[in-house]
Design a protein around this motif. Sequence first.
Motif, PDB file in Angstrom:
ATOM      1  N   ASP A 131       0.898  -0.848  -0.128  1.00 56.62           N
ATOM      2  CA  ASP A 131       0.156   0.322   0.469  1.00 56.62           C
ATOM      3  C   ASP A 131       0.781   1.123   0.198  1.00 56.62           C
ATOM      4  OD1 ASP A 131      -2.377  -1.121   0.362  1.00 56.62           O
ATOM      5  OD2 ASP A 131      -2.885  -0.600   2.380  1.00 56.62           O
ATOM      6  N   CYS A 132       2.231   0.955   0.416  1.00 58.28           N
ATOM      7  CA  CYS A 132       2.822   2.130   0.228  1.00 58.28           C
ATOM      8  C   CYS A 132       2.900   2.915  -0.855  1.00 58.28           C
ATOM      9  CB  CYS A 132       4.432   2.294   0.268  1.00 58.28           C
ATOM     10  SG  CYS A 132       5.994   2.905   0.536  1.00 58.28           S
ATOM     11  N   ILE A 133       2.993   4.991  -0.761  1.00 56.42           N
ATOM     12  CA  ILE A 133       2.648   5.153  -1.732  1.00 56.42           C
ATOM     13  C   ILE A 133       3.569   6.341  -1.910  1.00 56.42           C
ATOM     14  CG2 ILE A 133       0.143   5.287  -2.207  1.00 56.42           C
ATOM     15  CD1 ILE A 133       0.275   7.614  -0.895  1.00 56.42           C
ATOM     16  N   LEU A 134       5.153   5.699  -1.608  1.00 59.52           N
ATOM     17  CA  LEU A 134       6.247   6.635  -1.170  1.00 59.52           C
ATOM     18  C   LEU A 134       6.099   7.842  -1.080  1.00 59.52           C
ATOM     19  CD1 LEU A 134       8.567   4.933  -3.460  1.00 59.52           C
ATOM     20  CD2 LEU A 134       9.351   4.510  -1.886  1.00 59.52           C
ATOM     21  N   CYS A 135       4.730   8.321  -0.705  1.00 62.02           N
ATOM     22  CA  CYS A 135       4.991   9.413  -0.027  1.00 62.02           C
ATOM     23  C   CYS A 135       6.407  10.198   0.399  1.00 62.02           C
ATOM     24  CB  CYS A 135       3.569  10.134   1.235  1.00 62.02           C
ATOM     25  SG  CYS A 135       3.762   9.621   2.648  1.00 62.02           S
ATOM     26  N   GLY A 136       7.223   9.597   1.634  1.00 60.07           N
ATOM     27  CA  GLY A 136       7.943   9.929   2.029  1.00 60.07           C
ATOM     28  C   GLY A 136       7.906   9.940   4.086  1.00 60.07           C
ATOM     29  N   ILE A 137       6.361  10.589   3.942  1.00 62.14           N
ATOM     30  CA  ILE A 137       6.210  11.378   5.857  1.00 62.14           C
ATOM     31  C   ILE A 137       7.575  10.157   6.814  1.00 62.14           C
ATOM     32  CG2 ILE A 137       4.655  11.141   7.330  1.00 62.14           C
ATOM     33  CD1 ILE A 137       2.602  12.257   5.460  1.00 62.14           C
ATOM     34  N   CYS A 138       7.054   8.977   6.217  1.00 61.60           N
ATOM     35  CA  CYS A 138       7.342   8.105   7.226  1.00 61.60           C
ATOM     36  C   CYS A 138       9.113   8.331   7.361  1.00 61.60           C
ATOM     37  CB  CYS A 138       7.438   6.281   7.191  1.00 61.60           C
ATOM     38  SG  CYS A 138       8.389   5.931   5.954  1.00 61.60           S
ATOM     39  N   ASN A 139       9.726   8.935   6.584  1.00 57.48           N
ATOM     40  CA  ASN A 139      10.424   9.375   6.285  1.00 57.48           C
ATOM     41  C   ASN A 139      11.642  10.636   6.942  1.00 57.48           C
ATOM     42  OD1 ASN A 139      11.822   7.114   4.949  1.00 57.48           O
ATOM     43  ND2 ASN A 139      13.127   8.057   3.373  1.00 57.48           N
ATOM     44  N   PHE A 196       2.362   7.915  12.280  1.00 57.81           N
ATOM     45  CA  PHE A 196       2.303   8.661  10.793  1.00 57.81           C
ATOM     46  C   PHE A 196       2.169   8.363   9.703  1.00 57.81           C
ATOM     47  CE2 PHE A 196       4.396  11.799  14.219  1.00 57.81           C
ATOM     48  CZ  PHE A 196       3.135  12.726  14.193  1.00 57.81           C
ATOM     49  N   CYS A 197       2.689   7.642   8.600  1.00 55.03           N
ATOM     50  CA  CYS A 197       2.183   6.521   7.472  1.00 55.03           C
ATOM     51  C   CYS A 197       0.254   6.807   7.572  1.00 55.03           C
ATOM     52  CB  CYS A 197       2.686   5.182   7.287  1.00 55.03           C
ATOM     53  SG  CYS A 197       2.021   4.734   5.926  1.00 55.03           S
ATOM     54  N   PRO A 198       0.425   7.747   6.455  1.00 53.51           N
ATOM     55  CA  PRO A 198      -1.470   7.623   6.419  1.00 53.51           C
ATOM     56  C   PRO A 198      -2.011   6.773   5.617  1.00 53.51           C
ATOM     57  CG  PRO A 198       0.310   9.165   4.285  1.00 53.51           C
ATOM     58  CD  PRO A 198       1.032   8.490   5.716  1.00 53.51           C
TER      59      PRO A 198
HETATM   60  S1  SF4 Z   1       4.460   7.412   4.930  1.00 56.26           S
HETATM   61 FE1  SF4 Z   1       6.278   5.329   4.479  1.00 56.26          FE
HETATM   62  S2  SF4 Z   1       5.433   3.573   4.601  1.00 56.26           S
HETATM   63 FE2  SF4 Z   1       3.706   5.253   4.750  1.00 56.26          FE
HETATM   64  S3  SF4 Z   1       2.847   5.460   2.107  1.00 56.26           S
HETATM   65 FE3  SF4 Z   1       4.418   7.487   2.490  1.00 56.26          FE
HETATM   66  S4  SF4 Z   1       6.842   6.788   1.752  1.00 56.26           S
HETATM   67 FE4  SF4 Z   1       5.195   4.464   2.253  1.00 56.26          FE
END
Ligand code: SF4
Length: 232
Positions: A131-139, A196-198
């Motif tokens: 389901d990861c959309i590579l939004c980068g929030i986790c980083n 925080f992962c959406p």
């Molecule tokens: S927060 Fe991280 S794991 Fe979650 S969707 Fe975004 S990049 Fe993927």
Amino acid sequence: MRVKLKLFRDGSFTLKEFEVETDESPTVLEVLQKVKEIDPSLSFRAMCRASICGTCAVKVNGQHRLACNTRVSGDEVLIEPVDGSKPIRDLVVSHEEIFEAMRRNKVWFVPRDENLTLEPSQLAKTSKAWDCILCGICNNVCPPLIEGKDFGGPAITTKIYSIEEDPRDSLGEERLGDILNLNLQNCVHCSNCNLFCPKGCMPERWITLLEGKLAQRGYIQKKTEDFGFLGF
Ligand code: SF4
Ligand code: SF4
Ligand code: FES
């Protein structure tokens, strides 16, 4: 609604304020679109408006969120670029580090020649990670990355786990030897990424499982009590 924007322009951050008319509880993206009607020079990213493309991450009142699926209420909102990513312009930041890490670690599916029938239970093992959309929030909320530690981070690890654990990938466990450069043992297991992962992808869980596999195969040293609950 009063909209405060922290924007990156010409090498530094400035605070700009706007008054916009909105519906009740608009999304952050709708607020930004209203501001853009007033100031067409405003730059932000949003490609899908449906929590799919992963491009619209910003900080909303201090919290990392997707602009398209976060609603605001009240008379005032503060919108800022995310932490920990190189700012480019206004609210737009670079995702190049993630893409470069994906290229370096061959984070793409290499299908087997034969067709496989997958049981739902096999698909369920990786469905959250897919389901990861590579939004980068986790980083953006990961303490070791914010402190500049040498760590691949939760976003790319989630992608790697989804491919490495999928029986349709022909490389499978061969991938383990290639991911030592990510230094997964630098994760401090704070669970910020999970929180925080959406998309609810639970990145820390996949880091823990991959770390366990690397330790089990002698690639990294880890205290046994860290993985006792996995039953190895
Ligand atoms: S927060 Fe991280 S794991 Fe979650 S969707 Fe975004 S990049 Fe993927
Ligand atoms: S659990 Fe690990 S990867 Fe997730 S935010 Fe904390 S240190 Fe980063
Ligand atoms: S606009 Fe695509 S995830 Fe928000």
